[in-house]
Design a protein around this motif. Structure first.
Motif, PDB file in Angstrom:
ATOM      1  N   SER B  62       0.871  -1.173   0.000  1.00 22.37           N
ATOM      2  CA  SER B  62       0.000   0.000   0.000  1.00 22.37           C
ATOM      3  C   SER B  62       0.908   1.222   0.000  1.00 22.37           C
ATOM      4  CB  SER B  62      -0.881   0.017   1.250  1.00 22.37           C
ATOM      5  OG  SER B  62      -0.077   0.207   2.399  1.00 22.37           O
ATOM      6  N   ILE B  63       0.356   2.371  -0.286  1.00 20.24           N
ATOM      7  CA  ILE B  63       1.166   3.590  -0.333  1.00 20.24           C
ATOM      8  C   ILE B  63       1.704   3.905   1.072  1.00 20.24           C
ATOM      9  CG2 ILE B  63      -0.686   5.303  -0.002  1.00 20.24           C
ATOM     10  CD1 ILE B  63       1.978   5.660  -2.702  1.00 20.24           C
ATOM     11  N   ARG B  64       0.914   3.585   2.097  1.00 21.15           N
ATOM     12  CA  ARG B  64       1.343   3.830   3.467  1.00 21.15           C
ATOM     13  C   ARG B  64       2.600   3.012   3.783  1.00 21.15           C
ATOM     14  NH1 ARG B  64      -1.677   2.134   9.083  1.00 21.15           N
ATOM     15  NH2 ARG B  64      -0.716   3.733  10.373  1.00 21.15           N
ATOM     16  N   LYS B  65       2.578   1.752   3.312  1.00 21.37           N
ATOM     17  CA  LYS B  65       3.700   0.865   3.559  1.00 21.37           C
ATOM     18  C   LYS B  65       4.964   1.349   2.841  1.00 21.37           C
ATOM     19  CE  LYS B  65       4.531  -3.951   3.789  1.00 21.37           C
ATOM     20  NZ  LYS B  65       3.954  -5.241   3.482  1.00 21.37           N
ATOM     21  N   ILE B  74       7.118   8.811   0.251  1.00 22.66           N
ATOM     22  CA  ILE B  74       6.002   8.873  -0.695  1.00 22.66           C
ATOM     23  C   ILE B  74       6.239   9.929  -1.778  1.00 22.66           C
ATOM     24  CG2 ILE B  74       3.530   9.399  -0.894  1.00 22.66           C
ATOM     25  CD1 ILE B  74       3.178   8.081   1.877  1.00 22.66           C
ATOM     26  N   ALA B  84       0.129   7.279 -11.143  1.00 23.77           N
ATOM     27  CA  ALA B  84      -0.164   5.957 -10.589  1.00 23.77           C
ATOM     28  C   ALA B  84       1.106   5.189 -10.223  1.00 23.77           C
ATOM     29  CB  ALA B  84      -1.029   5.167 -11.570  1.00 23.77           C
ATOM     30  N   LEU B  86       2.241   3.196  -7.722  1.00 22.54           N
ATOM     31  CA  LEU B  86       2.250   1.803  -7.282  1.00 22.54           C
ATOM     32  C   LEU B  86       1.868   0.859  -8.436  1.00 22.54           C
ATOM     33  CD1 LEU B  86       2.995   0.317  -4.749  1.00 22.54           C
ATOM     34  CD2 LEU B  86       0.655   0.527  -3.929  1.00 22.54           C
ATOM     35  N   LYS B  87       0.908   1.300  -9.233  1.00 24.72           N
ATOM     36  CA  LYS B  87       0.491   0.505 -10.396  1.00 24.72           C
ATOM     37  C   LYS B  87       1.640   0.368 -11.389  1.00 24.72           C
ATOM     38  CE  LYS B  87      -3.582   1.267 -12.455  1.00 24.72           C
ATOM     39  NZ  LYS B  87      -4.719   2.088 -12.951  1.00 24.72           N
ATOM     40  N   SER B 100      -5.036  -2.695  -2.931  1.00 25.46           N
ATOM     41  CA  SER B 100      -5.341  -1.849  -1.780  1.00 25.46           C
ATOM     42  C   SER B 100      -5.988  -0.526  -2.176  1.00 25.46           C
ATOM     43  CB  SER B 100      -4.056  -1.570  -1.011  1.00 25.46           C
ATOM     44  OG  SER B 100      -4.243  -0.510  -0.114  1.00 25.46           O
ATOM     45  N   CYS B 101      -6.862   0.011  -1.300  1.00 21.39           N
ATOM     46  CA  CYS B 101      -7.484   1.310  -1.533  1.00 21.39           C
ATOM     47  C   CYS B 101      -6.680   2.433  -0.884  1.00 21.39           C
ATOM     48  CB  CYS B 101      -8.906   1.351  -0.978  1.00 21.39           C
ATOM     49  SG  CYS B 101     -10.104   0.615  -2.074  1.00 21.39           S
ATOM     50  N   ILE B 102      -5.678   2.100  -0.112  1.00 22.43           N
ATOM     51  CA  ILE B 102      -4.949   3.156   0.612  1.00 22.43           C
ATOM     52  C   ILE B 102      -3.501   3.223   0.126  1.00 22.43           C
ATOM     53  CG2 ILE B 102      -4.362   4.119   2.870  1.00 22.43           C
ATOM     54  CD1 ILE B 102      -6.526   2.012   3.929  1.00 22.43           C
TER      55      ILE B 102
END
Lengths: 160, 102
Positions: B62-65, B74, B84, B86-87, B100-102
């Motif tokens: 996830s972006i948080r991770k 980040i 995008a 992470l994608k 993930s949504c976050i």
């Protein structure tokens, strides 16, 4: 259809409420947009300002009164400590799904390039000063300024 | 679906993500990065190998991770993989797109 073939280019999200569930909904939508390569800007107005108020953002609550999804009698929801209890329960569940707290979520949004704007009129109404708000705020602007920020094809507006 | 990348036949899904990580190598990563208009630098490769390590550990991304990874923050992640992140980064890394949504 325009040249973008209906593709969403930018999300303009207005947050007018300070209940935790609404604040999170708006944050998840803004972050989700950035994750998909969509620009995002947020406009904090009326009670939504509390989400970017230094002293208030850590103390936001879930609404237990007038919230049918709480599945409890409204009178119970109004008892002292009920909101705090529901809020703690919700925060625990959020941590389980890796949901950051409000403070950390704002940092993520800022680092992801989301613009954060406070509503000038509401700031005046609540007698808030710019120093009361988080340092990451991009500015205090009017609704007209916010619309200008959203100009261009493929912009969508959302009111929470 | 199958796709020929760098002369090798690779299994991909309809969005172009590799469905079999064992088919990935650095040349494949380079080829995908060109498709998404990213020039890979040593920093990109550090992030990509972190993502692959997490995938091998079956640890959801996830972006948080990413922000807490200690590998990249980040802001830099968005700068390295604009649009995008992470994608795009997982696609180059040959691993599935995070749900993930976050």
């Amino acid at each position: 259809m325009n040249e973008f073939n209906g593709e969403i280019k930018k999300m303009m999200i207005i947050l007018s409420k300070a209940t935790l569930e609404n604040v999170y909904a708006a944050f998840v939508l803004a972050n989700g947009a950035r994750m998909e390569g969509i620009e995002a800007e947020m406009f904090f107005t009326f009670f939504g300002l509390e989400a970017v108020h230094k002293k208030k953002l850590e103390h936001l609550h879930v609404a237990t009164v007038g919230n049918p999804a709480m599945h409890m009698p409204t009178m119970l929801g109004g008892l002292p400590g009920m909101e705090a209890l529901a809020t703690n329960m919700m925060k625990k569940e959020m941590e389980k799904v890796d949901m950051p707290d409000v403070h950390e979520f704002l940092e993520i949004l800022k680092a992801s390039g989301v613009k954060l704007w406070a509503c000038k009129l509401a700031m005046e109404m609540f007698h808030y000063k710019k120093e009361d708000m988080i340092d990451d705020l991009d500015g205090v602007i009017t609704v007209g300024d916010f619309y200008k920020q959203g100009s261009g094809l493929g912009t969508h507006m959302l009111f929470v | 679906m199958e796709k020929i990348i760098e002369g090798k036949t690779i299994s991909v899904n309809e969005e172009g993500y590799l469905t079999n990580f064992t088919q990935w190598d650095k040349n494949i990563g380079e080829a995908i990065s060109k498709e998404v208009n990213i020039t890979l630098t040593p920093r990109h490769w550090q992030v990509i190998s972190y993502l692959q390590d997490e995938f091998k550990k079956e640890s959801p991304l996830s972006i948080r991770k990413i922000g807490k990874s200690g590998v990249v923050d980040i802001k830099e992640f968005y700068a390295l993989f604009p649009n995008a992140p992470l994608k795009t980064a997982t696609k180059i890394a040959g691993i599935p797109k995070p749900a993930s949504c976050i």
